[in-house]
Scaffold this motif. Sequence first.
Motif, PDB file in Angstrom:
ATOM      1  N   TYR A 183       0.846  -1.175   0.000  1.00 11.90           N
ATOM      2  CA  TYR A 183       0.000   0.000   0.000  1.00 11.90           C
ATOM      3  C   TYR A 183       0.892   1.239   0.000  1.00 11.90           C
ATOM      4  O   TYR A 183       2.124   1.141   0.097  1.00 11.90           O
ATOM      5  N   GLY A 184       0.284   2.416  -0.143  1.00 13.04           N
ATOM      6  CA  GLY A 184       1.043   3.634  -0.296  1.00 13.04           C
ATOM      7  C   GLY A 184       1.725   4.112   0.974  1.00 13.04           C
ATOM      8  O   GLY A 184       1.466   3.616   2.075  1.00 13.04           O
ATOM      9  N   PRO A 185       2.605   5.128   0.840  1.00 16.34           N
ATOM     10  CA  PRO A 185       3.339   5.646   2.001  1.00 16.34           C
ATOM     11  C   PRO A 185       2.445   6.164   3.112  1.00 16.34           C
ATOM     12  O   PRO A 185       2.776   6.005   4.292  1.00 16.34           O
ATOM     13  N   ALA A 186       1.317   6.785   2.779  1.00 19.89           N
ATOM     14  CA  ALA A 186       0.445   7.333   3.822  1.00 19.89           C
ATOM     15  C   ALA A 186      -0.139   6.225   4.689  1.00 19.89           C
ATOM     16  O   ALA A 186      -0.200   6.343   5.920  1.00 19.89           O
ATOM     17  N   THR A 187      -0.577   5.132   4.058  1.00 11.50           N
ATOM     18  CA  THR A 187      -1.101   3.998   4.824  1.00 11.50           C
ATOM     19  C   THR A 187       0.007   3.346   5.638  1.00 11.50           C
ATOM     20  O   THR A 187      -0.186   2.980   6.804  1.00 11.50           O
ATOM     21  N   TYR A 188       1.194   3.218   5.030  1.00 11.41           N
ATOM     22  CA  TYR A 188       2.309   2.616   5.763  1.00 11.41           C
ATOM     23  C   TYR A 188       2.673   3.461   6.974  1.00 11.41           C
ATOM     24  O   TYR A 188       2.969   2.921   8.056  1.00 11.41           O
ATOM     25  N   LEU A 189       2.661   4.789   6.815  1.00  8.56           N
ATOM     26  CA  LEU A 189       2.958   5.669   7.946  1.00  8.56           C
ATOM     27  C   LEU A 189       1.974   5.422   9.088  1.00  8.56           C
ATOM     28  O   LEU A 189       2.361   5.337  10.259  1.00  8.56           O
ATOM     29  N   ARG A 190       0.707   5.277   8.754  1.00  9.00           N
ATOM     30  CA  ARG A 190      -0.319   5.033   9.767  1.00  9.00           C
ATOM     31  C   ARG A 190      -0.062   3.713  10.488  1.00  9.00           C
ATOM     32  O   ARG A 190      -0.157   3.619  11.716  1.00  9.00           O
ATOM     33  N   VAL A 191       0.296   2.678   9.715  1.00  7.85           N
ATOM     34  CA  VAL A 191       0.574   1.360  10.292  1.00  7.85           C
ATOM     35  C   VAL A 191       1.829   1.402  11.151  1.00  7.85           C
ATOM     36  O   VAL A 191       1.861   0.864  12.269  1.00  7.85           O
ATOM     37  N   ALA A 192       2.887   2.044  10.648  1.00  3.97           N
ATOM     38  CA  ALA A 192       4.150   2.104  11.385  1.00  3.97           C
ATOM     39  C   ALA A 192       3.987   2.855  12.702  1.00  3.97           C
ATOM     40  O   ALA A 192       4.548   2.468  13.732  1.00  3.97           O
ATOM     41  N   ARG A 193       3.216   3.930  12.671  1.00  3.64           N
ATOM     42  CA  ARG A 193       2.995   4.706  13.900  1.00  3.64           C
ATOM     43  C   ARG A 193       2.227   3.880  14.919  1.00  3.64           C
ATOM     44  O   ARG A 193       2.533   3.902  16.128  1.00  3.64           O
ATOM     45  N   PHE A 194       1.233   3.122  14.466  1.00  4.13           N
ATOM     46  CA  PHE A 194       0.476   2.295  15.407  1.00  4.13           C
ATOM     47  C   PHE A 194       1.354   1.187  15.974  1.00  4.13           C
ATOM     48  O   PHE A 194       1.280   0.872  17.169  1.00  4.13           O
ATOM     49  N   GLN A 195       2.204   0.585  15.132  1.00  3.90           N
ATOM     50  CA  GLN A 195       3.096  -0.452  15.637  1.00  3.90           C
ATOM     51  C   GLN A 195       4.082   0.115  16.643  1.00  3.90           C
ATOM     52  O   GLN A 195       4.503  -0.573  17.580  1.00  3.90           O
ATOM     53  N   ARG A 196       4.439   1.388  16.484  1.00  9.26           N
ATOM     54  CA  ARG A 196       5.286   2.039  17.468  1.00  9.26           C
ATOM     55  C   ARG A 196       4.551   2.130  18.800  1.00  9.26           C
ATOM     56  O   ARG A 196       5.129   1.912  19.871  1.00  9.26           O
ATOM     57  N   ALA A 197       3.264   2.430  18.745  1.00 13.99           N
ATOM     58  CA  ALA A 197       2.450   2.475  19.963  1.00 13.99           C
ATOM     59  C   ALA A 197       2.360   1.091  20.603  1.00 13.99           C
ATOM     60  O   ALA A 197       2.435   0.951  21.832  1.00 13.99           O
ATOM     61  N   VAL A 198       2.208   0.061  19.791  1.00 16.24           N
ATOM     62  CA  VAL A 198       2.135  -1.310  20.310  1.00 16.24           C
ATOM     63  C   VAL A 198       3.426  -1.666  21.039  1.00 16.24           C
ATOM     64  O   VAL A 198       3.412  -2.273  22.124  1.00 16.24           O
ATOM     65  N   ALA A 199       4.577  -1.299  20.437  1.00 15.03           N
ATOM     66  CA  ALA A 199       5.868  -1.616  21.050  1.00 15.03           C
ATOM     67  C   ALA A 199       6.080  -0.837  22.347  1.00 15.03           C
ATOM     68  O   ALA A 199       6.699  -1.345  23.293  1.00 15.03           O
ATOM     69  N   LEU A 200       5.571   0.398  22.413  1.00 21.90           N
ATOM     70  CA  LEU A 200       5.780   1.240  23.601  1.00 21.90           C
ATOM     71  C   LEU A 200       4.789   0.965  24.722  1.00 21.90           C
ATOM     72  O   LEU A 200       5.059   1.279  25.888  1.00 21.90           O
ATOM     73  N   ALA A 201       3.634   0.393  24.379  1.00 23.78           N
ATOM     74  CA  ALA A 201       2.546   0.238  25.349  1.00 23.78           C
ATOM     75  C   ALA A 201       2.948  -0.421  26.668  1.00 23.78           C
ATOM     76  O   ALA A 201       2.513   0.040  27.740  1.00 23.78           O
ATOM     77  N   PRO A 202       3.775  -1.477  26.670  1.00 26.31           N
ATOM     78  CA  PRO A 202       4.120  -2.097  27.958  1.00 26.31           C
ATOM     79  C   PRO A 202       4.935  -1.187  28.873  1.00 26.31           C
ATOM     80  O   PRO A 202       5.006  -1.426  30.082  1.00 26.31           O
ATOM     81  N   ARG A 203       5.562  -0.136  28.304  1.00 27.58           N
ATOM     82  CA  ARG A 203       6.457   0.707  29.097  1.00 27.58           C
ATOM     83  C   ARG A 203       5.923   2.108  29.352  1.00 27.58           C
ATOM     84  O   ARG A 203       6.522   2.852  30.141  1.00 27.58           O
ATOM     85  N   VAL A 204       4.842   2.485  28.675  1.00 30.06           N
ATOM     86  CA  VAL A 204       4.309   3.840  28.816  1.00 30.06           C
ATOM     87  C   VAL A 204       2.927   3.778  29.474  1.00 30.06           C
ATOM     88  O   VAL A 204       1.986   3.245  28.877  1.00 30.06           O
ATOM     89  N   PRO A 205       2.767   4.301  30.674  1.00 30.25           N
ATOM     90  CA  PRO A 205       1.472   4.239  31.368  1.00 30.25           C
ATOM     91  C   PRO A 205       0.521   5.319  30.858  1.00 30.25           C
ATOM     92  O   PRO A 205       0.897   6.479  30.697  1.00 30.25           O
ATOM     93  N   GLY A 206      -0.705   4.927  30.567  1.00 30.77           N
ATOM     94  CA  GLY A 206      -1.708   5.891  30.164  1.00 30.77           C
ATOM     95  C   GLY A 206      -1.764   6.105  28.667  1.00 30.77           C
ATOM     96  O   GLY A 206      -0.730   6.203  28.003  1.00 30.77           O
ATOM     97  N   LEU A 207      -2.986   6.182  28.140  1.00 32.39           N
ATOM     98  CA  LEU A 207      -3.159   6.308  26.699  1.00 32.39           C
ATOM     99  C   LEU A 207      -2.724   7.674  26.182  1.00 32.39           C
ATOM    100  O   LEU A 207      -2.219   7.781  25.055  1.00 32.39           O
ATOM    101  N   ALA A 208      -2.910   8.723  26.954  1.00 31.84           N
ATOM    102  CA  ALA A 208      -2.497  10.056  26.519  1.00 31.84           C
ATOM    103  C   ALA A 208      -0.978  10.104  26.347  1.00 31.84           C
ATOM    104  O   ALA A 208      -0.470  10.632  25.343  1.00 31.84           O
ATOM    105  N   ALA A 209      -0.251   9.561  27.325  1.00 30.59           N
ATOM    106  CA  ALA A 209       1.207   9.536  27.239  1.00 30.59           C
ATOM    107  C   ALA A 209       1.663   8.631  26.105  1.00 30.59           C
ATOM    108  O   ALA A 209       2.647   8.929  25.404  1.00 30.59           O
ATOM    109  N   LEU A 210       0.963   7.528  25.890  1.00 32.51           N
ATOM    110  CA  LEU A 210       1.308   6.608  24.818  1.00 32.51           C
ATOM    111  C   LEU A 210       1.144   7.289  23.458  1.00 32.51           C
ATOM    112  O   LEU A 210       1.985   7.139  22.564  1.00 32.51           O
ATOM    113  N   ALA A 211       0.068   8.048  23.303  1.00 33.15           N
ATOM    114  CA  ALA A 211      -0.175   8.742  22.041  1.00 33.15           C
ATOM    115  C   ALA A 211       0.963   9.699  21.724  1.00 33.15           C
ATOM    116  O   ALA A 211       1.472   9.729  20.589  1.00 33.15           O
TER     117      ALA A 211
END
Length: 255
Positions: A183-211
């Motif tokens: 898929y295009g770069p814009a969709t990939y950017l969206r996916v990559a950013r979410f995967q970054r959130a998935v990787a950080l979630a165990p170490r970052v408390p709270g959804l606001a801080a995770l975002a």
Amino acid sequence: MWRSASAGPKRIVPDGCLDLVVGDGGVFIAGPDTAAWSSVTRPGAELRGVRFRPGHAPAVLGVAADELRDRRVSLGELWGPAGEVLAERLLAGELSPAEAVASRLPEAGPADRAVAELIERLDAGAARVAEARLARGQADPARTKVQSGSSRLSPDLAAIRLEEPSAVSERRLRRRFVQAVGYGPATYLRVARFQRAVALAPRVPGLAALAVAAGYSDQAHLSRDCRALTGLTPRGYFTPPSTVDAAERDRLRSA
């Protein structure tokens, strides 16, 4: 290589990768996803596989990634009788998924530098695709080294290796990106950013801080992308942790 065993359905979310998957009586290529899907296996069944880095699968598989988008395709369908024979060997344990991929590497073409560099910038946290593209005009420190070896390559291959990403038109680059990634770069950017959130979630408390940590403009932005990519709210996806496939969270990339 990765292994996965689950007592029940497992939610698989987009990660920008393609996988060769073996187990539970089948062998297939899992194409790049744009939405979550549920992996269901028999109780006790184990899946094994190889996860291709974004943009690398087409050279090995011999088919553009966008042709496999949101699909699970058997090796027989992909490669005909040769694929069926290879699937039988994989299921019989005569060959590992990594060995199957390695056997095709000599036939694989060179990586597309322009696409690979754009993927790298998007993975690094570019806020917008335009921001990642602006960096394409920067000097390439590896160019001198590539040029020194180009005289030993065929003219066609040397031209591919020496092509400056900054010289590639936006439309042409996007077309090559879609073929390489699915898929295009814009969709990939969206996916990559979410995967970054998935990787950080165990170490970052709270959804606001995770975002904020993952590069979202705010928590509402994370919420929109989470719903679109997983079908769940952030609270429903990130808690409890059991809703996250460990293999997806770690984003193991072995090819």
